[in-house]
Each structure stands twice: as C-alpha cells, then as structure tokens.
Motif scaffolding. Structure first.
Motif, mmCIF file in Angstrom:
data_model
loop_
_atom_site.group_PDB
_atom_site.id
_atom_site.type_symbol
_atom_site.label_atom_id
_atom_site.label_comp_id
_atom_site.label_asym_id
_atom_site.label_seq_id
_atom_site.Cartn_x
_atom_site.Cartn_y
_atom_site.Cartn_z
ATOM 1 N N HIS A 85 16.210 -16.876 21.890
ATOM 2 C CA HIS A 85 17.431 -17.653 21.659
ATOM 3 C C HIS A 85 18.601 -17.151 22.501
ATOM 4 O O HIS A 85 19.746 -17.538 22.271
ATOM 5 C CB HIS A 85 17.770 -17.611 20.172
ATOM 6 N N THR A 249 19.635 -24.146 20.235
ATOM 7 C CA THR A 249 18.795 -22.957 20.379
ATOM 8 C C THR A 249 19.515 -21.665 19.992
ATOM 9 O O THR A 249 18.870 -20.670 19.682
ATOM 10 C CB THR A 249 18.302 -22.826 21.831
ATOM 11 N N TYR A 274 15.213 -23.004 15.359
ATOM 12 C CA TYR A 274 15.665 -24.010 16.324
ATOM 13 C C TYR A 274 16.064 -25.257 15.540
ATOM 14 O O TYR A 274 15.625 -25.456 14.395
ATOM 15 C CB TYR A 274 14.551 -24.398 17.300
ATOM 16 N N ALA A 346 20.177 -22.667 26.663
ATOM 17 C CA ALA A 346 18.750 -22.705 26.328
ATOM 18 C C ALA A 346 17.925 -21.953 27.368
ATOM 19 O O ALA A 346 18.321 -21.792 28.523
ATOM 20 C CB ALA A 346 18.275 -24.150 26.228
#
Length: 700
Positions: A85, A249, A274, A346
């Motif tokens: 992440h 994310t 997520y 992301a």
C-alpha cells in the motif's frame, strides 16, 4: 624572503585543503564517503552496523538462478521501503529493505547488483545510514549536490542489455515511471518479478509476524461525519472528473473513508485493505477474520439483506487482483491514485491489472478531503494535544527531579518513561511513531532511536532531543523539545534560540491564501541562514486526526517541488519543526502542531489571508534561550504562549492531580522581560517581510 616562504606555505596548505575538500565531494558523489570503511587496515565498526555479507551473497545467487526466479537472470534488484500500500511506516514483516541493508530508517531504497550494493536516503537519515550499513554498501546522500539518481547510477554500472528486477506490488507507479523515463535509451530493462526475492532468503525465525488485528469503528463523535456522507462526497468528486470508479490503495485513506481503524501498521491505526468504489457499490478487500465484530459489519451495512449503494461489500483481501481484471472491463474510466507528497499512489501492480485505456491517473480526492478537518475533528485535536501536553510535562518533571537527585538514566529509560506517561492518558492508544531520544552526539541524528547497542547515559553536559507523539481516539500528536540538565554552552544556547526564532516566525506568519507552502520555509530557516547554518529535513508536515502522523498534501521545504505545488487551507493541521545538528556534538529540534486558520478581517485583491494557531502546549527550556537574540515581538509571543500553557495545561494537570508536572510547568513558563537589547536584524519585522518577498520573487 620570509614573506615569500610564508606565502608559498599558505598557498600549499590552501591548495591541499581545496584538493582534500574536492576529493571528499568526489567520494560523496560516488557513494564511497563512508565511516570506518577504509581500504587500508581494519577500522573499529560502529556498534549499530549490521553485517549483510551473507544476505547479499544469497540474493545475488538468486539473481543468477533462472530456475528459481522463473525468468532470465537479472543484473540488479531494487528493494524499496514500502508494503503493498506504499505505506511510509511498515510492520516488521514488511521490512525487506532493512533486512537486506541493515538500515532501519523509514525512508530509503536499496539496489543490489552482481558486484555492488547501494543505498539512497534523505537528510533525516544520512548519519544513521552511515552508522548502520556495512562496508558492502555505497551510500548516496540525497539532498546534496551532484548525487546520482538510482537510474543514473544503474546506467553507469550495468552493461547494455542489463535487467533490473523489481517487485511490482512494492514499487509505486510513480517510481516505476520515473525509472522508465530516466532509463530510456540506455538498453536497460525493468523486470516485474512474480516472486519476492528478499522473502525467499529471509529466514522465518528472523522475520516478524504479519500483523492482523481486529478492526473497530470510530464513531461520529470523533469523526464529525459518518462514512455514508464521505462516500457521497467522493462520488461527487468522481462525477466531476468523469470517472466511473476509483481504486483506494492507501491505508490512511481507507481508514478515513469508512471510519474504521485497526493496528496492522505500527503506530498508525490502519486496517490492511483495498477499496473499489463506484457509483453504486463499495467493495472492501480485507482479511474477513478482522471483521468478526458484528458492530463493524453492522456499521458498514455489510450483513444487510437488502443492499443499498452505501452497503460495503466484503471481499477477501487477495481477490483485489482478479476483481480488478474483471471490473476494469465494466467501467469506462477508473481513477487510479497517483503520487502526492507523502502519498506514493497505487503500486505498479495495481496499474498493471487495469486496462491502460481505462486508467485515469490522478491524485486521490480523499487526500484533500481528509486534510481539511471539520469542526468536530478540530475540537478533538485541540483537546487531545492538551491532554498529551499534560503527560509530557509530568514526565519531564519526573526526569528532571530524579536527574537532580543523582539518578542514572539511559536513553532507552527516557523512551520507556515517556511512552508510559503518555499511555496513562484517557483515550490513549499508543504512540504515533517510535519515540526519538538522542543525547549529545546521538542528538545530531535527526531521527535517532536508541537501541541496545547505542544506548548511552544522560549526563548534564549536553542536549537531549525528545521527539514523540501519541495516537488517541480522534487525535494524533507530535511534539519535540530539547532539554539540558546542566549548564549549556554558548553555542548550544545560540543554536537553540535561533531554532526557537524560526518556530516563532512560522507560528506568527500571516499570508495570502494562494502562497505556496515552500515560501513559508524561508521564515523558519532565516535565523539559521543568517549565520550560515541549516538543516536537511522539512520544516513541517501534515498531521492526521487519529490517522498518520505524516499526512499529505502538506510539506514545508523550500527546495521541494511538491511544496511549490501546494497551498495551505483552513482546517489543515501541520507540524512546525526547525532544528540544528552538529555532527559528533549535539542536536537541537523544537516542534509544535499548528492549525491553519483564516483571518477574515484581512482581504485584498480578492485574496483571503490565513495564519496559524498553535495547539501544542509544552514549555520551552529557559536556560537554553539567549534572550539578546529575541526581538520584542518574539518575547511577547513567548510570554503569550507560556500564558496559554499555564491556563490550558495547568488546568488539565490539576484535574489529573499531577502536581509535580504542574509546578515544573509553572517554573518553565515564567515571564521573560519584553524590553532590552535584541538583535538588530531579528527584531525588524520589515526585514523579515523583505526576505519573504525576495523568496517569492526568486522561486515562485
């Protein structure tokens, strides 16, 4: 003749000095300027240094093994600090870069080739990295001139056709594109690895356990908004930019969006997950065992028989990868987060799983919505910081009392004490980051954390820098103070006072709403710049509300491209933290949290004017102040600040019956004389304004 010989000797010495200085610069630019890494003899190694010879050898064997890695051999492998992440702080299970390099700082990237190993990190960690990484490694100090980027170094050290392996889940799309762009034309190739190579060589017995804590709901009495309202806000944002859906994310964004918290990341209340959000659905990808609480599922409407567009559909954590493949064909346009200050955006793997023609790379709108705190969050942040200040004052009082009584304290003792005092507070849920306690030469490491190998005793002959913070229901704190238990030197007092002046200047700044964040940094550093001093970290960062202690989009640094792209907005919270570090001797840092507020009575040319409201209330150290450097205006600010500390924190200390802390706080906040000789330059507000104007003209 004597004059000639004297001149000649001076010329020789000067030439030797210039030559030596030039050679040091060359070594630094090549990454070879390393402590105790001479090619001649065997120097004593720093106590924190980690021997990585075996680890690097095993990794290189893997890089050559086409059978194990399932691809032709690679000639270089890049290891980042991130998890999937792109978190800035990761749990022990995810610390791959630390394992392979030995460097434990929160930021840094490592590259291992078949014959070299190199680490890149920023000014917060230059000294720490040099202490921790062994002589297998080159050290590239980012922020210094002519330091090669990773791509530049790879082009210089790999033959044409070289293959560079990366784990696409652990590399942001932002970094991937930067590397691709810089490597263009070099005939070097980035290779997305399907396996995690560091994981293969990392013994299970030496690796931490992956965190998986139960999630819990943060009620609207702390958030000020329920999650359904936030979802509507995001959907409006998506509609405005023409996106059908969004992938979320970043863990802090998910925590804010759904009003849920957990403990999957150290010192941050995040749930590993997520989210895919579209106009009708919200999909949460998470380990289902972490949502066993009926309360969480009920709040998210996850168990409702009748699904509405605010119901959160629970999916298994790993299903994100298969679902992205399918859903990217259902949506015309998907917003995929891009880089924004501390938020990397992301991963490359997320981008790979979405059809390129459906991607809309863009900074997440959640970043800007959560950065502006609502009235409830502002009140909770203010109350939290008062409660936190009471804990800090009481702890500092105890330490000073016992030091004066002759008790022995080590750095780690101080860390444990401060953590304990803070944890005793109501609504406390632990630290917001690992406590920094550095004495004397250790204080010159901006982000120093004591270990068993480096722990030193606190004496009365130098400074002690204490940087700590707490996580509370609804609020996050971050405060730094520099203490001294003896008689400080004039150099220490001069440095401390100049750092304090920088903090005061930023605290009192009034500015138009369109001023870039980078400009504010000139006020913070000016008192140090006046005597040729500086520090290598930013002067401020955003602070979340029971979220991350480093929060985008706020970063204050005069030499940061991102700081020139951002402006302050009412409701933002940020740190104010100038410092000074003299390697091998001592360090100084002071830090408060401030709220951005509007000055509604000031308007001109259509611009609103903003300023700052300080919400951290811990006394400064009077014995470290050189009052002759403080202007009348700065002394008045200090007296006003001390009055607030006495009123707000004093009442809290009395309420908690922490009278030792109360009397210590009263002693440290005595009135300072507002009249007397001050620095000619420092007491001229007009000249300060001129510095700011010149900075805007030159850099904006």
């Amino acid at each position: 003749m004597k004059m000639f010989l004297g001149s000649a000797l001076l010329f020789i010495f000067y030439s030797a000095y210039i030559s030596c200085d030039s050679e040091l610069e060359n070594l630094k630019q090549r990454g070879e300027l390393r402590k105790s890494c001479s090619k001649f003899g065997h120097a004593v190694q720093p106590p924190r240094r980690v021997n990585t010879t075996v680890r690097i050898t095993k990794l290189r064997d893997l890089m050559r093994s086409e059978v194990i890695i399932g691809t032709p051999a690679i000639q270089a492998f890049l290891v980042t600090s991130s998890d999937e992440h792109q978190s800035t702080d990761v749990d022990d299970y995810e610390k791959r870069r630390e394992y392979i390099s030995g460097f434990s700082g929160s930021y840094g990237n490592a590259i291992v080739t078949l014959d070299k190993a190199a680490l890149w990190t920023d000014g917060r960690y230059h000294l720490q990295a040099d202490e921790q990484i062994d002589c297998n490694w080159l050290l590239f100090r980012e922020g210094h001139s002519n330091i090669p980027t990773m791509a530049q170094w790879l082009k210089s050290n790999l033959a044409k056709g070289g293959r560079i392996g990366l784990n696409p889940k652990l590399v942001s799309e932002h970094m991937w594109k930067e590397l691709t762009s810089e490597l263009k034309g070099s005939l070097l190739t980035l290779v997305a690895m399907n396996i995690s190579m560091v994981d293969i060589i990392w013994p299970t017995a030496e690796r931490g356990v992956k965190r998986s804590k139960d999630a819990f709901v943060l009620e609207t009495e702390y958030t000020g908004k329920n999650y359904t309202t936030k979802i509507k806000e995001i959907r409006r944002e998506l509609e405005e930019i023409g996106a059908d859906a969004m992938v979320v994310t970043s863990l802090d964004e998910i925590a804010w969006l759904l009003n849920i918290r957990s403990r999957d990341v150290p010192n941050s209340p995040f749930l590993r997950s997520y989210v895919i959000l579209d106009t009708q659905n919200v999909f949460l990808y998470v380990n289902s065992s972490q949502l066993q609480s009926n309360r969480v599922r009920k709040k998210l409407n996850s168990d409702s028989i009748i699904r509405i567009n605010d119901s959160v559909v629970l999916r298994n954590y790993d299903d994100i990868w298969s679902d992205l493949r399918v859903k990217s064909q259902l949506y015309n346009t998907i917003l995929v987060p891009s880089h924004c200050v501390y938020s990397e955006g992301a991963s490359h793997a997320i981008y790979e799983h979405i059809l390129p023609e459906r991607q809309l790379p863009r900074q997440s709108p959640i970043i800007y919505l959560k950065a502006i705190k609502n009235a409830v969050e502002i009140k909770v942040m203010q109350d939290t910081n008062i409660r936190d200040a009471a804990a800090v004052c009481d702890c500092f009082a105890y330490i000073e009392e016992r030091m004066n009584a002759g008790d022995k304290f080590m750095e780690m003792d101080i860390v444990n004490l401060l953590n304990e005092y803070r944890f005793e507070q109501n609504f406390s849920l632990g630290n917001s980051f690992r406590t920094i306690a550095g004495f004397a030469s250790n204080a010159a490491f901006p982000n120093y954390e004591p270990t068993l190998n480096t722990d030193v005793q606190i004496f009365k002959n130098s400074t002690l820098v204490l940087d700590s913070g707490g996580q509370y229901l609804g609020g996050t704190t971050d405060v730094t103070r520099t203490l001294h238990y003896g008689k400080p030197s004039e150099d220490m007092k001069d440095a401390y006072t100049r750092v304090l002046i920088g903090l005061i200047r930023l605290s009192t700044l009034t500015f138009p709403s369109n001023m870039k964040m980078a400009v504010a940094d000139s006020m913070t550093r000016a008192s140090l710049w006046e005597v040729g001093l500086d520090y290598l970290h930013e002067s401020g960062h955003g602070v979340g509300a029971f979220l991350g202690v480093h929060e985008s989009p706020i970063k204050i640094h005069f030499d940061s491209e991102t700081s020139f792209q951002q402006v302050f907005k009412p409701g933002y919270f940020l740190s104010n933290e100038p410092g000074f570090y003299r390697e091998g001797e001592f360090g100084i840092r002071l830090e408060n949290i401030m709220e951005v507020i509007e000055h509604p009575w000031l308007t001109t040319s259509g611009h609103k004017f903003l300023g700052f409201k300080t919400i951290t209330f811990v006394p400064f150290e009077p014995k470290l102040m050189k009052l002759s450097l403080l202007s009348i205006h700065q002394r008045r600010w200090l007296n006003s600040y001390n009055e607030q500390v006495r009123r707000l924190v004093g009442a809290e200390l009395k309420r908690q019956n922490r009278m030792n802390g109360f009397y210590w706080m009263m002693e440290k906040t005595k009135q300072v004389p507002e009249h007397g000789r001050g620095s000619i330059l420092l007491c001229q507000p007009v000249l300060v304004a001129v510095i700011n104007i010149l900075f805007i003209v030159i850099f904006v």
